[in-house]
Design an enzyme around this catalytic site. Structure first.
Site, mmCIF file in Angstrom:
data_model
loop_
_atom_site.group_PDB
_atom_site.id
_atom_site.type_symbol
_atom_site.label_atom_id
_atom_site.label_comp_id
_atom_site.label_asym_id
_atom_site.label_seq_id
_atom_site.Cartn_x
_atom_site.Cartn_y
_atom_site.Cartn_z
ATOM 1 N N HIS A 1 14.719 -51.917 -1.328
ATOM 2 C CA HIS A 1 15.505 -52.245 -0.134
ATOM 3 C C HIS A 1 15.933 -50.946 0.538
ATOM 4 O O HIS A 1 16.622 -50.115 -0.057
ATOM 5 C CB HIS A 1 16.733 -53.091 -0.499
ATOM 6 N N GLU B 1 19.578 -49.120 0.671
ATOM 7 C CA GLU B 1 20.307 -48.865 -0.579
ATOM 8 C C GLU B 1 20.038 -47.427 -1.024
ATOM 9 O O GLU B 1 19.385 -47.157 -2.025
ATOM 10 C CB GLU B 1 19.882 -49.905 -1.622
ATOM 11 N N ARG C 1 16.767 -53.210 5.916
ATOM 12 C CA ARG C 1 16.561 -53.646 4.526
ATOM 13 C C ARG C 1 15.081 -53.819 4.174
ATOM 14 O O ARG C 1 14.644 -53.502 3.078
ATOM 15 C CB ARG C 1 17.282 -55.001 4.349
ATOM 16 N N HIS D 1 18.743 -51.091 -7.410
ATOM 17 C CA HIS D 1 19.279 -51.537 -6.120
ATOM 18 C C HIS D 1 20.759 -51.131 -6.025
ATOM 19 O O HIS D 1 21.342 -50.625 -6.967
ATOM 20 C CB HIS D 1 19.246 -53.066 -6.026
ATOM 21 N N SER D 2 21.351 -51.440 -4.880
ATOM 22 C CA SER D 2 22.810 -51.438 -4.780
ATOM 23 C C SER D 2 23.177 -52.595 -3.848
ATOM 24 O O SER D 2 22.343 -53.002 -3.038
ATOM 25 C CB SER D 2 23.336 -50.116 -4.216
ATOM 26 N N TYR E 1 22.879 -65.956 -7.599
ATOM 27 C CA TYR E 1 22.380 -67.149 -6.923
ATOM 28 C C TYR E 1 20.857 -67.071 -6.979
ATOM 29 O O TYR E 1 20.311 -65.969 -7.047
ATOM 30 C CB TYR E 1 22.850 -67.123 -5.455
ATOM 31 N N GLU F 1 22.068 -53.204 -10.114
ATOM 32 C CA GLU F 1 22.798 -53.086 -8.854
ATOM 33 C C GLU F 1 23.869 -52.026 -9.093
ATOM 34 O O GLU F 1 24.836 -52.275 -9.816
ATOM 35 C CB GLU F 1 23.454 -54.417 -8.466
HETATM 36 ZN ZN LIG Z 1 18.555 -54.631 -3.012
#
Ligand SMILES: [Zn+2]
Length: 406
Positions: free
Chosen positions: A170, A173, A225, A296-297, A348, A371
């Site tokens: 992404h 990030e 993103r 990711h973040s 989710y 994350e």
């Molecule tokens: Zn991400």
């Protein structure tokens, strides 16, 4: 005249997107109905979800002209919320970026500012030159806009097992590629200090999984993103973490090309996901990969499959035991709290993620999504002064995980 119009159009296209007065709202869903309402709200492409639709909080960036409308909608739905960022542009302006050299040559890497692709790739090449016995750099494919997918392999020749770490799938990030290069430095330049761990595996690092998106987030739109592919109409890009060919499009992904979670016209439509998958399949034919990490973040989660549905993998106990070893070591460094669990259950359901594919198709048992920091005070605008501490704790977590199998 026509030329002038073309020039103006080109100029407009290169203009930087601004986020003046953009706010980030934190919403607190409790029931599964609340999550469903938020998932529906995500179809409104004027909103930009900074987190997944998730408990205990979901962060949503909203343009100034829509603030009132969103607040009204959230009240109608009975969803409590607060404002966590009042002006995204202001945070963006404070971000410390290593400005690229004008002649296009790489600048020396440091971990006190966020670096452009040329610097990150330059650093990888430099390591290959300085440590030829240990480091190999290769391109595993080309991005949509024809940038190299540069991968670095670190091997001291004694290992039979492998470890995968990628970052930046992404684009926005930025802490992810910064931390993956930090780990790279620990593996190579601090080898003597870390040799007991480095020698255990052949390490495969892909710091910039989405090179086009990453550059675009620097030059045009900080909060970009997706990839930069063009499939239909005026909307650009696919969510590369919805594009992997495992339970593709089943839940938590969109078929709308304008959506931030557009899964693409078909699985592996994106050269960036396809090349990584092909590479892993070939390298893992002998099932030598022990761990797969995609970085990711933000949110501070150490997640495992499954993401596509609300189910635990059959070997969840193994994944939890090894993963929690990493979480505990990570938390010991600076006290940063992480939550562990399967991503659909903790957050989710979202199908088409690389971690699900790595486990379900790629046959890598220990597949995780990290994350990184923080929990939304800065969000994607995490100050560069946090790169080093984030790198330190993440590296300790991965080291503890790597030693777990010995
Ligand atoms: Zn991400």
């Amino acid at each position: 005249m026509k030329l002038l119009v073309l020039l103006l159009a080109a100029f407009a296209a290169a203009e930087r997107v601004r986020y003046d007065g953009y706010e980030v709202k934190r919403v607190f869903p409790k029931e599964s109905d609340d999550l469903r309402h938020l998932a529906e709200l995500r179809h409104d492409n004027r909103l930009d979800f900074w987190t997944e639709v998730q408990k205990p909080y979901t962060d949503i960036m909203v343009p100034p002209q829509m603030v009132e409308e969103l607040e009204g909608r959230l009240r109608e739905l009975g969803l409590p919320f607060m404002t966590i960022i009042r002006d995204v542009q202001k945070l963006s302006d404070e971000q410390k970026v290593a400005e690229p050299n004008e002649d296009g040559t790489p600048r020396a890497m440091d971990w006190t500012s966020y670096h452009r692709l040329v610097d990150i790739h330059g650093y990888m090449d430099q390591l290959a030159e300085d440590y030829p016995d240990m480091v190999t750099v290769m391109s595993i494919g080309s991005s949509y806009e024809d940038r190299d997918m540069k991968l670095i392999k670190v091997s001291t020749g004694s290992a039979t097992q492998k470890m995968w770490i990628d970052g930046g799938i992404h684009a926005r990030e930025w802490i992810a590629p910064a931390v993956v290069t930090y780990i790279l430095r620990e593996l190579v330049e601090n080898y003597e200090e870390n040799r007991d761990v480095v020698d255990l595996y052949d390490w495969y690092l892909l710091p910039l999984h989405n090179p086009d998106g990453y550059e675009y987030s620097h030059t045009n739109a900080r909060l970009w993103r997706k990839t930069r592919s063009r499939w239909s109409g005026s909307c650009v890009g696919v969510d590369p973490n919805r594009n992997w060919d495992y339970h593709w499009m089943e839940q938590g992904a969109s078929s709308d090309p304008c959506s931030e979670i557009y899964a693409g016209p078909e699985p592996f439509s994106e050269p960036e996901t396809r090349s990584a998958a092909d590479f892993i399949m070939a390298e893992n034919a002998d099932e030598s990969f022990v761990g797969f990490f995609t970085v990711h973040s933000y949110g501070q989660y150490w997640l495992c499959p499954w993401g596509y549905d609300y189910i635990y993998p059959d070997d969840y106990d193994d994944l939890e035991d090894a993963g929690m070893t990493g979480v505990n070591a990570l938390e010991d460094v600076h006290g940063t709290q992480f939550t562990f669990g399967p991503s659909a259950i903790v957050l989710y359901a979202a199908a088409g993620g690389s971690d699900d594919w790595a486990k379900g198709v790629g046959n890598i048992k220990y597949s995780y999504t990290l994350e990184l920091r923080d929990t939304g005070f800065w969000g994607f605008e995490l100050p560069a002064s946090q790169i080093v501490p984030t790198g330190q704790e993440t590296w300790e977590g991965i080291k503890a995980f790597a030693r777990y199998f010995q």
